[in-house]
Write a protein that holds these residues in place. Sequence first.
Motif, PDB file in Angstrom:
ATOM      1  N   LEU A  72      12.380  -0.970  -1.282  1.00 19.40           N
ATOM      2  CA  LEU A  72      11.705  -2.371  -1.107  1.00 19.40           C
ATOM      3  C   LEU A  72      11.643  -3.489  -2.701  1.00 19.40           C
ATOM      4  N   VAL A  73      11.928  -4.446  -2.393  1.00 19.91           N
ATOM      5  CA  VAL A  73      12.583  -5.567  -3.709  1.00 19.91           C
ATOM      6  C   VAL A  73      10.632  -5.707  -3.360  1.00 19.91           C
ATOM      7  N   ARG A  74      10.436  -6.321  -5.165  1.00 20.87           N
ATOM      8  CA  ARG A  74       9.541  -7.414  -5.374  1.00 20.87           C
ATOM      9  C   ARG A  74      10.127  -8.619  -5.747  1.00 20.87           C
ATOM     10  N   VAL A  75       9.501  -9.545  -5.201  1.00 16.63           N
ATOM     11  CA  VAL A  75       9.791 -11.153  -5.748  1.00 16.63           C
ATOM     12  C   VAL A  75       8.062 -11.983  -6.157  1.00 16.63           C
ATOM     13  N   ALA A 131      11.475  -1.192 -22.984  1.00 14.74           N
ATOM     14  CA  ALA A 131      12.136  -0.565 -22.069  1.00 14.74           C
ATOM     15  C   ALA A 131      10.794  -0.001 -21.736  1.00 14.74           C
ATOM     16  N   LEU A 132      10.337   0.420 -22.379  1.00 17.46           N
ATOM     17  CA  LEU A 132       8.771   1.275 -21.753  1.00 17.46           C
ATOM     18  C   LEU A 132       8.007  -0.195 -20.949  1.00 17.46           C
ATOM     19  N   GLY A 133       7.385  -1.194 -22.052  1.00 16.59           N
ATOM     20  CA  GLY A 133       7.214  -2.115 -21.936  1.00 16.59           C
ATOM     21  C   GLY A 133       7.827  -3.115 -20.136  1.00 16.59           C
ATOM     22  N   ASN A 134       9.034  -3.021 -20.489  1.00 14.74           N
ATOM     23  CA  ASN A 134       9.573  -3.462 -18.880  1.00 14.74           C
ATOM     24  C   ASN A 134       8.829  -2.645 -17.527  1.00 14.74           C
ATOM     25  N   MET A 135       8.944  -1.223 -18.159  1.00 16.96           N
ATOM     26  CA  MET A 135       8.767  -0.576 -17.301  1.00 16.96           C
ATOM     27  C   MET A 135       7.007  -0.729 -16.126  1.00 16.96           C
ATOM     28  N   CYS A 136       6.574  -0.702 -17.763  1.00 18.21           N
ATOM     29  CA  CYS A 136       5.151  -1.215 -17.443  1.00 18.21           C
ATOM     30  C   CYS A 136       4.778  -2.922 -16.056  1.00 18.21           C
ATOM     31  N   VAL A 137       5.464  -3.811 -16.934  1.00 21.72           N
ATOM     32  CA  VAL A 137       5.298  -5.062 -16.323  1.00 21.72           C
ATOM     33  C   VAL A 137       6.067  -4.683 -14.308  1.00 21.72           C
ATOM     34  N   MET A 138       7.121  -4.366 -14.086  1.00 16.68           N
ATOM     35  CA  MET A 138       7.387  -3.619 -13.098  1.00 16.68           C
ATOM     36  C   MET A 138       6.510  -3.055 -12.330  1.00 16.68           C
ATOM     37  N   ASN A 139       6.038  -2.580 -12.562  1.00 15.33           N
ATOM     38  CA  ASN A 139       4.191  -1.932 -11.937  1.00 15.33           C
ATOM     39  C   ASN A 139       3.552  -2.795 -11.837  1.00 15.33           C
ATOM     40  N   MET A 140       3.447  -3.849 -12.255  1.00 12.99           N
ATOM     41  CA  MET A 140       2.567  -4.678 -12.212  1.00 12.99           C
ATOM     42  C   MET A 140       1.614  -4.799 -12.992  1.00 12.99           C
ATOM     43  N   ASN A 141       1.330  -4.512 -14.497  1.00 12.43           N
ATOM     44  CA  ASN A 141       1.215  -4.469 -15.251  1.00 12.43           C
ATOM     45  C   ASN A 141      -0.116  -3.453 -14.988  1.00 12.43           C
ATOM     46  N   GLY A 192       0.556  -0.892   0.233  1.00  7.91           N
ATOM     47  CA  GLY A 192       0.284   0.130   0.162  1.00  7.91           C
ATOM     48  C   GLY A 192       1.040   1.682   0.080  1.00  7.91           C
ATOM     49  N   VAL A 193       1.950   1.264  -0.597  1.00 12.34           N
ATOM     50  CA  VAL A 193       3.043   2.482  -0.745  1.00 12.34           C
ATOM     51  C   VAL A 193       2.940   2.679  -2.162  1.00 12.34           C
ATOM     52  N   SER A 194       3.559   4.179  -2.182  1.00 13.00           N
ATOM     53  CA  SER A 194       3.989   4.184  -3.743  1.00 13.00           C
ATOM     54  C   SER A 194       5.707   4.985  -3.339  1.00 13.00           C
ATOM     55  N   LEU A 195       6.558   5.096  -4.028  1.00 16.76           N
ATOM     56  CA  LEU A 195       7.797   5.079  -3.845  1.00 16.76           C
ATOM     57  C   LEU A 195       8.391   6.109  -5.598  1.00 16.76           C
ATOM     58  N   THR A 196       8.878   7.132  -5.457  1.00 13.33           N
ATOM     59  CA  THR A 196       9.579   7.658  -6.519  1.00 13.33           C
ATOM     60  C   THR A 196      10.415   7.416  -7.021  1.00 13.33           C
ATOM     61  N   SER A 197      10.884   5.975  -7.812  1.00 14.36           N
ATOM     62  CA  SER A 197      11.876   5.660  -8.766  1.00 14.36           C
ATOM     63  C   SER A 197      12.751   5.840  -9.489  1.00 14.36           C
ATOM     64  N   GLU A 198      14.324   5.699  -8.385  1.00 16.48           N
ATOM     65  CA  GLU A 198      15.062   6.610  -9.082  1.00 16.48           C
ATOM     66  C   GLU A 198      15.274   5.929 -11.194  1.00 16.48           C
ATOM     67  N   TRP A 199      15.402   4.723 -11.743  1.00 13.94           N
ATOM     68  CA  TRP A 199      14.744   4.078 -12.457  1.00 13.94           C
ATOM     69  C   TRP A 199      13.447   4.561 -12.989  1.00 13.94           C
ATOM     70  N   PHE A 200      13.068   5.094 -12.936  1.00 17.91           N
ATOM     71  CA  PHE A 200      11.705   5.506 -13.395  1.00 17.91           C
ATOM     72  C   PHE A 200      12.421   7.006 -13.828  1.00 17.91           C
ATOM     73  N   ALA A 201      12.471   7.554 -12.673  1.00 22.10           N
ATOM     74  CA  ALA A 201      12.980   9.043 -12.830  1.00 22.10           C
ATOM     75  C   ALA A 201      13.535   9.790 -14.277  1.00 22.10           C
ATOM     76  N   LYS A 202      14.470   8.539 -14.406  1.00 27.52           N
ATOM     77  CA  LYS A 202      15.523   8.770 -15.538  1.00 27.52           C
ATOM     78  C   LYS A 202      15.091   7.943 -16.841  1.00 27.52           C
ATOM     79  N   LEU A 250      15.602  -3.534  -9.077  1.00 29.92           N
ATOM     80  CA  LEU A 250      16.108  -1.845  -9.557  1.00 29.92           C
ATOM     81  C   LEU A 250      14.602  -0.823  -9.217  1.00 29.92           C
ATOM     82  N   SER A 251      13.424  -0.681  -9.007  1.00 25.14           N
ATOM     83  CA  SER A 251      12.845   0.111  -9.400  1.00 25.14           C
ATOM     84  C   SER A 251      12.636   0.486  -8.003  1.00 25.14           C
ATOM     85  N   GLY A 252      12.920   0.070  -7.716  1.00 24.31           N
ATOM     86  CA  GLY A 252      13.205   0.189  -5.553  1.00 24.31           C
ATOM     87  C   GLY A 252      13.935   0.676  -4.975  1.00 24.31           C
TER      88      GLY A 252
END
Length: 864
Positions: free
Chosen positions: A330-333, A117-127, A87-97, A317-319
């Motif tokens: 944060l780490v997503r597994v 790469a854009l698709g990967n970021m969407c997947v990292m955000n759980m689609n 239930g949290v949201s953080l500013t990802s350095e990878w997304f920011a760059k 990475l996104s955490g």
Amino acid sequence: MIDLVERDVNGTLLSQATCKLCDGSENSFMVANALGNRCVRCEPTFINTSRSCTCSEPNILTGGLCFSSTGNFPPRMTSAARYGELGVSLTSEWFAKYLQSSAAACWVYANLTSCQALGNMCVMNMNSYESSTFDACRLFQFIFENTAGLRTVHSFSFWRQNLPWLFYGDQLGLAPQVLSTTPLPTNFSFKGQNQNTKLKFVAASYDVRGNFLKWQTLEGGVLQLCPDTETRLNAAYSFGTTYQQSCEIPVSKLLTDFPTPIFYDVYLEYTDENQHRYIWAVPVLNLNLQHNKIFVNQDSSSGKWLLTRRIFLVDTLSGRENDLESQPRLVRVATQISLSIHLVPNTKNGNIYPPLITIAYSDVDVRDPTSQSVEVSFSVRYEMDQGEAHVQTDIALGVLGGLAVLSSLLKTAGWKRRVGSPMIDLQTVVKFLVYYAGDLANVFFIITVGTGLYWLIFFKAQKSVSVLLPVPAQEERFVTFVGCAFALKALQFLHKLISQITIDIFFIDWERPKGKVLKAVEGEGGVRNATVPVSIWRTYFVANEWNEIQTVRKINPLFQVLTVLFFLEVVGFKNLALMDSSSSLSRSQSSYIAPYSRILRYAVSAAAWLVIALMQIVFFVVFYERFIEDKIRQFVDLCCMSNISVFLLSHKCFGYYIHGRSVHGHADTNMEEMNMNLKREAENLCSQRGLVPNTDGQTFQIAISSQMRQHYDRIHETLTRRNGPARLLSSPASTFEQSIKAYHTMNKFLGSFIDHVHKEMDYFIKDKLLLERILGMEFMEPMEKSIFYNDEGYSFSSVLYYGNEATLLIYDLLFFCVVDLACQNFILAACLTYLQQEIFRFIRNTVGQKNLASKTLVDQRFLI
């Protein structure tokens, strides 16, 4: 810095080389490198956008690229990485760059790597995406919707040219169409020439920057985080083998092994009838996906699911918030990955629908990586529609249940006649329910054993796959049936046990005194003539033998338990219950051992128990009783040799009679006369043993009249009066004398009754009708006379364990199976089964002894 230039900005070779200042102007399009020792070409987006090496306003500089601010591309983007589980949201350095630059390069230049790469970021955000927030998935959807003019890949409407295939669309009801409309054009078989038992999954892998890495097979544990041998890891892709793997992985290991995530597009490789090789895209059900803040994929209805394509295992990475080199917050597994294979209904050739990957991610708040760990699992399950099987089971349950009601009504009617009660009262209703419980237990037992053997035989023996085992959730109905069968059978067993230990029994002694003797009279100082007392030892001996045969069975319980355990554990029959296609009784320690199916486990144990029990019964009846020892017939012979008859009432007006009157007149004699009597009997020099002259019938079922029962009760009341309240009793001496008197009175009354002395309480002998034998009830009521039915089957054993072997056998089997289903341990089930057998045997003997002593006045100390 000056650099030698040989070509113009269009790449045309100049007539002569010139030196130009690399100042980033339109004339040179070059700037000094980071070391300042040479000129390098400006990034193409700078040249195309500003005609220089600077990205000045109103242009946009992002991710090292320069884009024009014109156009309808969304200007406001969010670089937040959302972690819905926490239930949290953080500013990802990878997304920011890289989010904005990847999206812009994909949109403006249709750059394939940027789109990936854009698709990967969407997947990292759980689609996940919302219509009001322009995060990675919303940007991807924007590009997808605005590039409808581009052609599709392989005619898939969800796969746009230059874009990765991430979604199957958000229309309601689309998921069921994808999963269960078009079967794969290939067949699977366990045996035969066309054997096909390998699921060939391949994956296209990408790095986080969108670069394509390679095509690779999933064998070797590509999607399995838990370490294991290659043989066990590859067993996950053996068709028909239910696979389960789980382990606990330290967070520190995840940070070391997965510095950046790897993304996979999974396909199933198959071969058609013409041996052409194809791949089929495997859909993904991401349980963490949120559509407008709703976890739609966690809904029980598949019509609301949103299927996706791309997955990853670990995202460290996104955490990362401020620095890509720092430890992630944060780490997503991917803690749960499940591969589901659905069989096409009514297939005979092993056709399946497209597999489904169900994946669930867990968000880990990293605090102390060395002490934190994550539980991960990987499983493969096979499913088929169980609707038809449930319908057939319901039909069988309905038909057999109706027959059980009819059988219970007949048993209740027979019981009513035997107790001489014409009224339907509460006791009648309770009796019906008890009978119905026993019959219904048999129904559940037949259905469960039949169902278990069906799955065992048809799954293990099939060539082309036509059936698959029920998954654990589908087994719950079967387990419920087994539990009902056991509970109802236990009720029937207890009812029979109570009935057996509360019967009325009396031993009629036919022995008569042999003359008179002189006997001293206490207190009178003299002697007088008295009859020679009849020895009580014959009665004690017969009573003791009756006590011993109370728990005689047609099988040996200890041998039964040990033999079943031997075949299941030592021979390896338990391996037939594994959820794989193999029928081998042995398994290599190095190979993967599939989980057990509860249905197959029940089927194997029930089949082993029944086969071994039936073999014991056949051996006991055909060989042992005929050539070694038949304790039931021996007891009848003992009664005749002892000149003792047994009068037994299992109901108020129904029971059994064993005629043990000696044809020689006396049994209390010496060895010489006894041997002489046996010799005369063997040479047919004396009358036969039967109750009727010139017959051998010694055992009878008896239906006594109410008048006979009332007379019996009056005498029996004085026999058992010593058990009443102490204030109603006389002195112990007088009480004992009253009991002795009542005993002799009962003995005389029953003897005279057998001898037809009481004309008002007479009886006649007849054979039972065939229908009476089948239904287990008597059509004729004993109104004025009692009825003795010839009984060549020694049915008096129905008040013993011996005559209830079927009930005991099924009860023990169900007890064994219920314990095993609860703990999946055959050894524990065997131990508890034998223990409960001995406990109930002890109770039956102990309480039976007390009842026997109470009814017959035999001292319990003489019963062993």
